[in-house]
Scaffold this motif. Structure first.
Motif, mmCIF file in Angstrom:
data_model
loop_
_atom_site.group_PDB
_atom_site.id
_atom_site.type_symbol
_atom_site.label_atom_id
_atom_site.label_comp_id
_atom_site.label_asym_id
_atom_site.label_seq_id
_atom_site.Cartn_x
_atom_site.Cartn_y
_atom_site.Cartn_z
ATOM 1 N N LEU A 97 -99.296 1.655 -37.204
ATOM 2 C CA LEU A 97 -100.334 0.788 -36.638
ATOM 3 C C LEU A 97 -99.867 0.175 -35.322
ATOM 4 O O LEU A 97 -100.666 -0.002 -34.403
ATOM 5 C CB LEU A 97 -100.729 -0.286 -37.648
ATOM 6 N N ALA A 98 -98.579 -0.141 -35.246
ATOM 7 C CA ALA A 98 -98.074 -0.630 -33.956
ATOM 8 C C ALA A 98 -98.225 0.459 -32.902
ATOM 9 O O ALA A 98 -98.641 0.209 -31.768
ATOM 10 C CB ALA A 98 -96.616 -1.059 -34.079
ATOM 11 N N GLY A 99 -97.912 1.699 -33.309
ATOM 12 C CA GLY A 99 -98.090 2.822 -32.400
ATOM 13 C C GLY A 99 -99.547 2.955 -31.991
ATOM 14 O O GLY A 99 -99.867 3.211 -30.821
ATOM 15 N N LEU A 100 -100.436 2.736 -32.950
ATOM 16 C CA LEU A 100 -101.866 2.815 -32.640
ATOM 17 C C LEU A 100 -102.257 1.720 -31.647
ATOM 18 O O LEU A 100 -103.072 1.937 -30.749
ATOM 19 C CB LEU A 100 -102.685 2.694 -33.926
ATOM 20 N N ALA A 101 -101.638 0.563 -31.816
ATOM 21 C CA ALA A 101 -101.918 -0.532 -30.878
ATOM 22 C C ALA A 101 -101.594 -0.094 -29.453
ATOM 23 O O ALA A 101 -102.380 -0.287 -28.527
ATOM 24 C CB ALA A 101 -101.110 -1.770 -31.258
ATOM 25 N N GLY A 102 -100.408 0.511 -29.299
ATOM 26 C CA GLY A 102 -100.028 0.991 -27.976
ATOM 27 C C GLY A 102 -100.979 2.090 -27.509
ATOM 28 O O GLY A 102 -101.405 2.132 -26.352
ATOM 29 N N THR A 103 -101.343 2.959 -28.450
ATOM 30 C CA THR A 103 -102.207 4.085 -28.118
ATOM 31 C C THR A 103 -103.568 3.623 -27.596
ATOM 32 O O THR A 103 -104.046 4.114 -26.573
ATOM 33 C CB THR A 103 -102.401 4.950 -29.379
ATOM 34 N N VAL A 104 -104.186 2.670 -28.289
ATOM 35 C CA VAL A 104 -105.524 2.268 -27.830
ATOM 36 C C VAL A 104 -105.441 1.504 -26.507
ATOM 37 O O VAL A 104 -106.368 1.568 -25.708
ATOM 38 C CB VAL A 104 -106.296 1.428 -28.884
ATOM 39 N N GLU A 105 -104.333 0.834 -26.272
ATOM 40 C CA GLU A 105 -104.184 0.192 -24.964
ATOM 41 C C GLU A 105 -104.128 1.247 -23.864
ATOM 42 O O GLU A 105 -104.694 1.071 -22.787
ATOM 43 C CB GLU A 105 -102.901 -0.647 -24.926
ATOM 44 N N VAL A 106 -103.438 2.338 -24.165
ATOM 45 C CA VAL A 106 -103.329 3.404 -23.175
ATOM 46 C C VAL A 106 -104.660 4.134 -23.004
ATOM 47 O O VAL A 106 -105.139 4.338 -21.890
ATOM 48 C CB VAL A 106 -102.215 4.396 -23.587
ATOM 49 N N LEU A 107 -105.267 4.509 -24.114
ATOM 50 C CA LEU A 107 -106.464 5.353 -24.029
ATOM 51 C C LEU A 107 -107.732 4.551 -23.753
ATOM 52 O O LEU A 107 -108.733 5.111 -23.327
ATOM 53 C CB LEU A 107 -106.640 6.135 -25.338
ATOM 54 N N GLY A 108 -107.662 3.249 -24.025
ATOM 55 C CA GLY A 108 -108.874 2.455 -23.871
ATOM 56 C C GLY A 108 -108.837 1.496 -22.702
ATOM 57 O O GLY A 108 -109.869 1.021 -22.238
ATOM 58 N N MET A 109 -107.654 1.146 -22.226
ATOM 59 C CA MET A 109 -107.558 0.135 -21.183
ATOM 60 C C MET A 109 -106.920 0.663 -19.906
ATOM 61 O O MET A 109 -107.485 0.615 -18.838
ATOM 62 C CB MET A 109 -106.726 -1.058 -21.668
ATOM 63 N N GLN A 110 -105.675 1.131 -20.019
ATOM 64 C CA GLN A 110 -104.939 1.445 -18.797
ATOM 65 C C GLN A 110 -105.060 2.895 -18.395
ATOM 66 O O GLN A 110 -104.782 3.238 -17.261
ATOM 67 C CB GLN A 110 -103.469 1.053 -18.964
ATOM 68 N N TYR A 111 -105.438 3.734 -19.336
ATOM 69 C CA TYR A 111 -105.608 5.173 -19.097
ATOM 70 C C TYR A 111 -104.332 5.832 -18.601
ATOM 71 O O TYR A 111 -104.351 6.892 -17.987
ATOM 72 C CB TYR A 111 -106.760 5.433 -18.124
ATOM 73 N N ARG A 112 -103.224 5.168 -18.777
ATOM 74 C CA ARG A 112 -101.931 5.763 -18.468
ATOM 75 C C ARG A 112 -100.894 4.868 -19.130
ATOM 76 O O ARG A 112 -101.191 3.754 -19.528
ATOM 77 C CB ARG A 112 -101.700 5.821 -16.968
ATOM 78 N N TYR A 113 -99.672 5.378 -19.245
ATOM 79 C CA TYR A 113 -98.629 4.496 -19.738
ATOM 80 C C TYR A 113 -97.947 3.878 -18.532
ATOM 81 O O TYR A 113 -97.429 4.567 -17.664
ATOM 82 C CB TYR A 113 -97.607 5.247 -20.593
ATOM 83 N N LEU A 114 -97.974 2.562 -18.508
ATOM 84 C CA LEU A 114 -97.385 1.835 -17.397
ATOM 85 C C LEU A 114 -96.213 1.035 -17.951
ATOM 86 O O LEU A 114 -96.371 0.260 -18.885
ATOM 87 C CB LEU A 114 -98.454 0.916 -16.804
ATOM 88 N N ASP A 115 -95.038 1.278 -17.393
ATOM 89 C CA ASP A 115 -93.830 0.635 -17.907
ATOM 90 C C ASP A 115 -93.988 -0.879 -17.907
ATOM 91 O O ASP A 115 -94.367 -1.459 -16.896
ATOM 92 C CB ASP A 115 -92.634 1.054 -17.029
#
Ligand SMILES: Nc1ncnc2c1ncn2[C@@H]1O[C@H](COP(=O)(O)OP(=O)(O)OP(=O)(O)O)[C@@H](O)[C@H]1O
Ligand SMILES: Nc1ncnc2c1ncn2[C@@H]1O[C@H](COP(=O)(O)OP(=O)(O)OP(=O)(O)O)[C@@H](O)[C@H]1O
Ligand SMILES: [Mg+2]
Ligand SMILES: [Mg+2]
Lengths: 292, 500, 355, 326
Positions: free
Chosen positions: C250-268
């Motif tokens: 679920l923590a991974g999912l938290a990161g995932t939805v931030e990437v796929l739903g908000m930032q559209y990329r992984y930003l360090d």
């Protein structure tokens, strides 16, 4: 280098031994660092500044004690919030008192003196490592020994251990749990005050918002790795400091920096294979909420 | 009068644990408090010891009104208490446990050597043997009990409260404890003793207070009463004699062959033990505690690894199988320590009752909550578990009532084989009678039962065959219908007493 | 203690705590010489003042809630997971890389990215669990340390091999993910995305799992008394691994939805700076590991944060003081007052000190 | 106390007769101003312009990327006439928001967003970094030069890479040491690293670690080596040790933007500031300073560096943007 971490870890260890898991170390040290500078600015004396830092952090940790002991709040939640509170408060005061943002740096402010130990300082290499530090560094070594004696040789220390080991039983013996937990939390505050002072007056003479940069969490790890015993905590802190030094020296080589920066953490993790479950750990987990 | 408790009332929400209780204690007397589980004995004593505040009522010491806000106050007034569940620091030594709260000092330091000396001295004065430098957690239950008593004596208590001190002791230890109690009374201490064992009461008490449903139903001089009258006052009815029919053993349900279990130090604690338990029979295991009974049971249940040998249950080899698999093969287990193994204290009775029944009360992984609720309510009713609701947390039940729930849960597994370890520990005589009847009924229905009990009378009353364990081995087997207490004791002692 | 009473008290006390927290916060506001009424009005407006701000708050609550739910499951099984941050970061970076480099249509990328994110977080947490089960390595320390390892590793991935080579490229970040693999926004013009629905679904599912399945029961019992659970046939190690796996997943999912739903990329650093993991930890603890409670607590914490932003934007109260008020309120929300204060104390004392 | 050495092209020039304006301008920052002098300057530039041209200004700081997007949208809702933001961190959100609101005027400082309603103001720091490297190469006596950088991220290459190029250009034998602090708020670690580089023989150690630079300054004072700061002229703080600074006039960028906005000469599109525009530079070389030149850097060196500056300005020497992608 390791002194602030060690001091904070000792404070954390004391709390853990009294049955309080203190995750606010980061915030406490930050407050200490700020009030050290503030004290220096107000009084112009480093000595008084250190005292001032200690007193301020004790007041701050009193809040931790009051909310988690008197109001029965979850100590971890309180600890985390206090970390945020400390960051906000110090940044705000930096602006309100010194009218700067980010960093307060005054070239003319005098930090803690560096003491050279006669004879020792002349030993090649080792002299440079052992000598020429701020008085707080030497004080820390004394504190480790005193804490060790306190916990394992005195009555008050014995009762403190009892409170942490089995609170209900201690209470049934008429030992006031709260008093000991408050004591531990206040002492932790004092130690974190020293840690902060060493950071902002010993290692450098300035304050930057968030200058603890995660040292409080490293202290938490050191405390757990050292099984909350003063000597163990010291060993763990030294291990961490040593690996940190190694990691810095590896930076120039072709390994990506991200990997060299991982080294202290990975080595600490590996060292856990060698220092595990010596009985106390189980207790530490009970008090910290992981009932395994 | 040394101590007077007047009109003590204590309520927990809607439940009244003590209702206008009057209690008095004379100097130098042994005063027993008896009563059913949940009658309010422990509550009354917790009030005396300052751990609970009475809803109303007063306490007088030598006529002077006292109020105890905390155990500290009670201790200063010369009251000491040994709790039903021990209050020890298991990683501390015995000596440290005894002196805590009033430690000997040398300058600023805790003088641990002096502590050991003092403990030895106390131990001699009152004839209560302990090993001062051993870790309390490593001591046998009997020794832990003695540590608790020394602790109270070290505090200088004049009034000593003992809450079910004999529940966890072996017969020999009980005998020693009762002797120590008389000695203490002889030296001028006043003792309040809570127990379910009426013969102990008749042996040591001077006076007896009987509680039922939170109220006093009688205060009697020992000399003027007898076991029958006491049990009538406690239970409110006559107890029936148990009738045990001759067994009709069928096929072996449990076969244990050359089972060997090593302790932490590598030495065998269960040493090549072999025996059978057949359908329709109760096999009792007697022995001084610490002779491997616990380890034997745990390895039968899969909670501890066996190093050699085999265990077969209802025709399946279950040696070193997982506890779940063994339960599946037809085992239910009333554990010897109800708090360690038998319950989750901070969970409700329903949740505690569900354990081991998960597959029965669920369909494809989904729990059938109505059925569980119904089943647990039925048990509570049938076994007379005193509780305000089945949603009560287990920790709010008195010890005996919790035990009844566990027994009910395990009997309801309806497995061919049952291990009953100390099934009536801390249970009042009425409930004990009931539990005994349940066990015998199960036997009559063809169940196989392995009974492990440190209570000799219980082993003798229920068992068809009695195995005596000594130092990890089966020292001998006796016929349950003919064995005498002397014969068993002799085997238990292995020729010489272990506690000397 | 009957159920209704328990419900009433479980609502009353947070409310009392809130009031107290607001009072103390008011002192802070007065000390900086601002108007208490205005500050709190702005705080409310920033958090719930309009549909837009409400969706903002819910957006912010989404990762906090997912983390809190995950941690609740680990806590229930009796394992204290301090590694949500690392698990979230690894989930996020795995999801981003999957969405970027997996060939195929957008929906496939989206689903694969979610699966990858959950799996990465879950495995990372289970690794710590495995170290504990197999080598008795203290979970508290290992999870805390593994955070650093995960964060540095993810930082390496996006600073070196998978660095964004389009645009100005000054930041350590992956390139932007194709639009097709984005989590859809729920309303136009607002930041609320489908990740919120995922988190609500997770609340419902976990609530049901905890209350109504034998798995949930076994998990809870393992945490409540491990020996009792073992005695009843529940296997500890699988339970711990499952608890940690769900928690990390679920923590991974938290990161995932931030990437796929908000930032559209992984930003360090974008997931670490907001302190989602710490907020999630607080929410789980405040809710005593109850999924519904975790949802409420997460929204509360998120509202305090968005509210503080509103205060910063629209009043003279500086950002730092807004965060001070926020911290003070949380401190007192966790406090137990009055009647439950006495009750809890008893329970605590009976159990020793507890989380 | 906090602000010494203002950057030299005085932003105040020509702003004396500002007309009354009812315009509202907001500066929305993607981070907290905190330890970043670069944001501080911007904030000051905005405030100054606000006062001089009588525009309402407001500065909003953000705690994290998501908060930033919310703040940006909130600024939009509050109907500001001009929304200024800054840095790479703002790019993603600005692209989205600006595309959705084509009527709104935006300015982004320090990076380029190619949209019709966005004005982008960027800096060619690599030019001044190159000069600084060249200067270090000429000045070092021990042929060892160090840099304490914030973190090993692409952004920092704007300082490290051209610096090294400049260093090698004037002094091919010089050794270049770089160490990373791993954060922007850790003067303690930065000081340790500076001391380490000093121990490895460096006599000129550049700070490029935000707040960490103060740790480098302190180490320089303690051990008597020479150092340089970032973003503004730090030389007056300790002329004996802080002998250089790399200037980046973000205040000018902010100030000029508002000025043009008020004048009506504001246009969207990309502008960049380099040595030529004096948007970046070094004191003594491109910018005037009150501080006396430290003898460690001779006037001769300054003259040589000035020549390099002229070559860059005239286009004779073309430098590669280290962040430019092939
Ligand atoms: N903290 C509590 N909250 C609610 N009910 C309680 C609490 N403590 C005790 N009780 C109830 O009060 C009653 C009296 O309990 P007490 O422990 O005094 O019984 P007891 O006579 O000692 O029984 P036993 O022989 O089984 O130990 C029981 O019904 C018990 O469930
Ligand atoms: N003589 C002894 N030497 C070493 N350890 C001992 C000795 N006697 C007891 N012990 C320890 O104390 C514990 C006593 O435990 P306990 O009373 O639970 O025994 P047991 O085998 O379970 O018997 P029972 O089933 O009758 O209670 C043992 O597990 C052992 O560790
Ligand atoms: Mg009782
Ligand atoms: Mg036993």
């Amino acid at each position: 280098m390791v002194t602030p971490i060690l001091l904070a870890a000792l404070g954390g260890a004391l709390c853990a031994r009294a049955g309080v898991f203190n995750v606010a170390l980061e915030g406490l040290v930050l407050v200490g660092a700020f009030s050290g500078i503030l004290g220096n600015y107000l009084t112009g004396s480093v000595f008084l500044a250190v005292i001032f830092a200690v007193v301020c952090v004790m007041l701050f940790s009193l809040l931790f004690g009051y909310v988690s002991i008197h109001l029965q709040a979850n100590p971890i939640v309180v600890g985390i919030s206090l970390n945020f509170l400390a960051l906000g408060l110090t940044t705000f005061c930096l602006r309100a008192i010194f009218n700067v943002k980010g960093t307060y740096y005054d070239k003319n402010m005098v930090g803690l003196p560096k003491w050279d130990i006669p004879l020792v300082q002349d030993i090649p290499w080792l002299g440079g490592v052992l000598s020429g530090h701020s008085p707080l560094v030497y004080l820390t070594i004394v504190i480790v020994l005193l804490l060790h004696l306190f916990l394992f040789k005195t009555i008050v220390g014995f009762r403190l251990l009892a409170v942490g080991e089995n609170g209900i039983a201690a209470k049934s013996m008429g030992i006031g749990i709260r008093r000991y937990q408050y004591g531990a939390i206040l002492a932790c505050g004092a130690l974190c005050g020293l840690a902060g002072a060493q950071l902002s007056l010993g290692q450098v003479t300035m304050f930057t918002e968030g200058m603890t940069s995660g040292r409080g969490f490293i202290a938490l790890v050191a405390m757990m790795l050292g099984q909350s015993s003063p000597l163990g905590t010291m060993g763990a802190s030294l291990l961490f400091g040593f690996m940190d030094a190694v990691s810095i020296r590896l930076q120039g080589l072709s390994i990506p920096t991200q990997f060299t920066m991982m080294i202290p953490y990975v080595v600490t993790l590996i060292s856990l294979f060698f220092f595990k479950d010596k009985g106390y750990l189980a207790e530490a987990q009970k008090t910290s909420g992981s009932s395994r | 009068m040394l101590l007077q408790m007047e009109q003590i009332t204590k309520t927990y929400g809607e439940l009244t644990a003590n209702k206008a209780v009057d209690f008095t204690l004379r100097e130098g007397e042994v005063h027993a408090i008896v009563g059913e589980n949940g009658a309010g004995k422990t509550t009354l004593m917790r009030i005396l010891y300052g751990m609970e505040q009475p809803t109303s009522g007063a306490i007088r010491i030598r006529g002077k009104e006292a109020s105890f806000g905390s155990p500290r106050d009670a201790i200063t007034s010369g009251i000491g208490m040994v709790h039903q569940h021990f209050m020890l620091f298991s990683s501390f030594t015995v000596a440290e446990n005894v002196v805590i709260g009033a430690e000997p000092v040398k300058g600023a330091w805790f003088d641990r050597r002096k502590a050991v000396e003092r403990v030895n001295e106390l131990s001699r004065t009152y004839g209560i043997p302990v090993e001062p430098e051993r870790k309390a957690g490593e001591c046998s239950l009997g020794a832990q009990q003695r540590v608790e008593i020394l602790k109270v004596l070290h505090q200088g208590a004049e009034i000593i409260v003992l809450d079910e001190p004999t529940a966890v002791l072996t017969p020999l230890e009980v005998k020693e404890l009762l002797a120590a109690i008389r000695r203490l009374a002889g030296q001028g201490k006043s003792i309040i003793l809570i127990t379910h064992k009426l013969h102990e009461v008749m042996e040591v008490a001077d006076r007896i207070t009987v509680l039922r449903g939170g109220q006093v139903t009688g205060v009697l001089e020992k000399a003027e009463t007898n076991v029958e009258e006491l049990s009538r006052l406690m239970v409110g009815r006559e107890l029936a004699e148990l009738n045990k029919s001759r067994p009709m053993p069928g096929e072996a349900s449990l076969r244990v062959d050359k089972l060997l279990v090593r302790g932490d130090n590598g030495k065998p604690v269960v040493d090549e033990v072999s025996f059978r338990v057949a359908q329709g029979e109760i096999v009792g295991i007697a022995g001084v505690s610490g002779n491997g009974q616990s380890e034997l049971i745990q390895s039968l249940c899969g909670l501890r690894r066996a190093d050699q040998g085999t265990v077969a249950l209802n025709g399946r080899d279950v040696t070193n199988k997982l506890p779940g698999v063994i339960r599946e093969a037809g085992l239910a287990h009333i554990p010897e320590d109800r708090y360690q193994w038998g319950t989750a204290k901070d969970r409700t009775l329903v949740e505690n009752g569900l354990m081991g029944h998960q597959s029965k009360f669920s369909r494809s992984g989904v729990l059938q909550k109505k059925r569980i609720h119904q089943a647990v309510s039925d048990w509570v009713q049938k076994f007379g578990v005193k509780t305000s609701s089945v949603q009560e947390k287990a920790q709010n039940l008195s010890g005996g009532n919790l035990q009844k729930l566990i027994v009910a849960r395990e009997l309801a597994q309806e497995t061919p084989f049952l291990i009953a370890a100390e099934p009536t520990r801390g249970v009042d005589i009425g409930a004990m009678e009931f539990i005994h009847k349940q066990l015998l009924d199960k036997r009559t229905e063809g169940g196989a039962i392995l009974l492990v009990s440190s209570e000799l009378s219980e082993v003798m009353k229920l068992s068809d065959r009695i195995l005596v364990m000594y130092e990890g081995k089966i020292a001998g087997e006796l016929d349950g219908h003919e064995a005498t207490e002397e014969a068993i004791s002799l085997l238990m002692a292995g020729g010489k007493s272990k506690h000397e | 203690m009957n159920k209704r009473k328990e419900w009433a008290s479980s609502l009353l006390h947070p409310a009392m705590a809130m009031v107290f927290g607001l009072l103390v916060g008011a002192v802070a506001v007065l000390l900086v010489g601002a108007s208490v009424g205005e500050t709190y009005a702005e705080m409310w407006k920033g958090a719930f003042g309009s549909f837009y701000y409400l969706t903002n708050t819910l957006t912010r609550a989404t990762p906090i809630l997912l983390i809190a739910l995950g941690l609740s499951m680990a806590f229930r099984a009796g394992f204290f997971n301090l590694g949500a941050e690392g698990q979230m970061v690894l989930g996020a970076v795995s999801a981003a890389l999957t969405a970027l480099y997996l060939p195929g249509p957008g929906w496939l990328k989206l689903i694969a990215a979610i699966v990858a994110g959950v799996a990465a977080g879950g495995i990372w947490a289970a690794f710590a669990g495995w170290l504990d089960a197999k080598y008795k390595i203290n979970l508290l320390i290992s999870t805390l340390l593994l955070n650093y390892v995960a964060i540095y590793f993810a930082g390496y991935l996006v600073a070196k091999p998978f660095k964004d080579t389009t645009g100005s490229a000054a930041l350590a970040q992956t390139p932007m993910i194709d639009k097709g693999a984005w989590l859809p926004k729920l309303f136009t013009g607002s930041s609320l995305h489908a990740g919120f629905l995922l988190s609500i679904a997770a609340v419902v599912i976990l609530f049901w799992v905890v209350r109504s399945t034998s798995f949930g029961y076994n998990l809870t019992m393992t945490g409540s008394n491990g020996q009792f659970a073992a005695y009843g046939g529940v296997r500890r190690v699988p339970m711990m691994l499952a608890g940690m796996m769900i928690s990390g997943g679920l923590a991974g999912l938290a990161g995932t939805v931030e990437v796929l739903g908000m930032q559209y990329r992984y930003l360090d650093g974008a997931l670490v700076t907001p302190g989602y993991a710490w907020s999630g930890l607080m929410a789980a603890l405040l809710a005593n590991s109850n999924p519904i409670g975790a949802a409420l607590a997460s929204i509360l914490l998120a509202a305090l944060q968005t509210g503080a932003m509103g205060v910063e934007r629209n009043t003279e109260v500086p950002l730092e003081i807004a965060s001070v008020i926020q911290a003070v309120i949380v401190v007192f929300v966790s406090a137990k007052f009055g009647y439950s204060f006495i009750k809890r104390r008893k329970a605590r004392n009976d159990r020793g000190s507890a989380v | 106390k906090e602000k010494d050495g203002a950057s030299s092209p005085s932003p105040g020039a020509g702003g004396s007769a500002a007309p009354k304006s009812d315009k509202k301008v907001v500066l929305v920052l993607p981070e907290k101003i905190g330890v970043n002098p670069f944001f501080q300057l911007m904030d000051e530039g905005v405030k100054k312009a606000g006062k001089e041209f009588n525009v309402t200004t407001k500065t909003v700081e953000s705690t994290d990327p998501n908060a930033f997007e919310q703040n940006l949208r909130a600024a939009l809702a509050d109907k500001y006439d001009l929304i200024i933001t800054a840095t790479f961190q703002a790019e993603d959100a600005l692209k989205k928001v600006a595309a959705e609101n084509p009527k709104q005027a935006f300015t982004i400082i320090d990076t380029v967003v190619d949209l019709p309603n966005v004005r982008s103001v960027s800096f060619r720091e690599y030019e001044s970094s190159y000069l600084l490297g060249a200067l270090a190469g000429l000045s070092t006596k021990k042929n060892v030069v160090g840099m304490v950088a914030a973190a090993d991220i692409p952004l920092i290459k704007k300082w490290t890479t051209p610096f090294e190029q400049g260093l090698k250009a004037t002094n091919p034998n010089a050794k270049f040491l770089v160490n990373y602090v791993g954060g922007f708020t850790d003067p303690v670690k930065a000081k340790e690293l500076a001391l380490l580089q000093f121990g490895q023989g460096a006599d000129f150690i550049i700070g490029a670690s935000a707040a960490g630079d103060f740790g480098v300054f302190e180490a320089a004072k303690e051990k008597n080596f020479f150092t340089s700061g970032q973003d503004m002229d730090h030389t007056s703080k300790d002329p004996d040790h802080i002998v250089m600074s790399q200037i980046k006039s973000t205040d000018v960028a902010a100030y000029e933007t508002i000025k043009e906005f008020v004048n009506g000469s504001y246009k969207a599109g990309a502008i960049d500031y380099g040595l030529k525009e004096k948007g970046v530079g070094l004191p003594f070389v491109t910018h005037e300073t009150q501080t006396k030149l430290n003898p460690f850097i001779t006037q001769e060196t300054i003259n040589k560096v000035k020549e390099l500056n002229d070559q860059i300005v005239s286009g004779k020497l073309v430098l590669q943007n280290p962040l430019a992608q092939k």
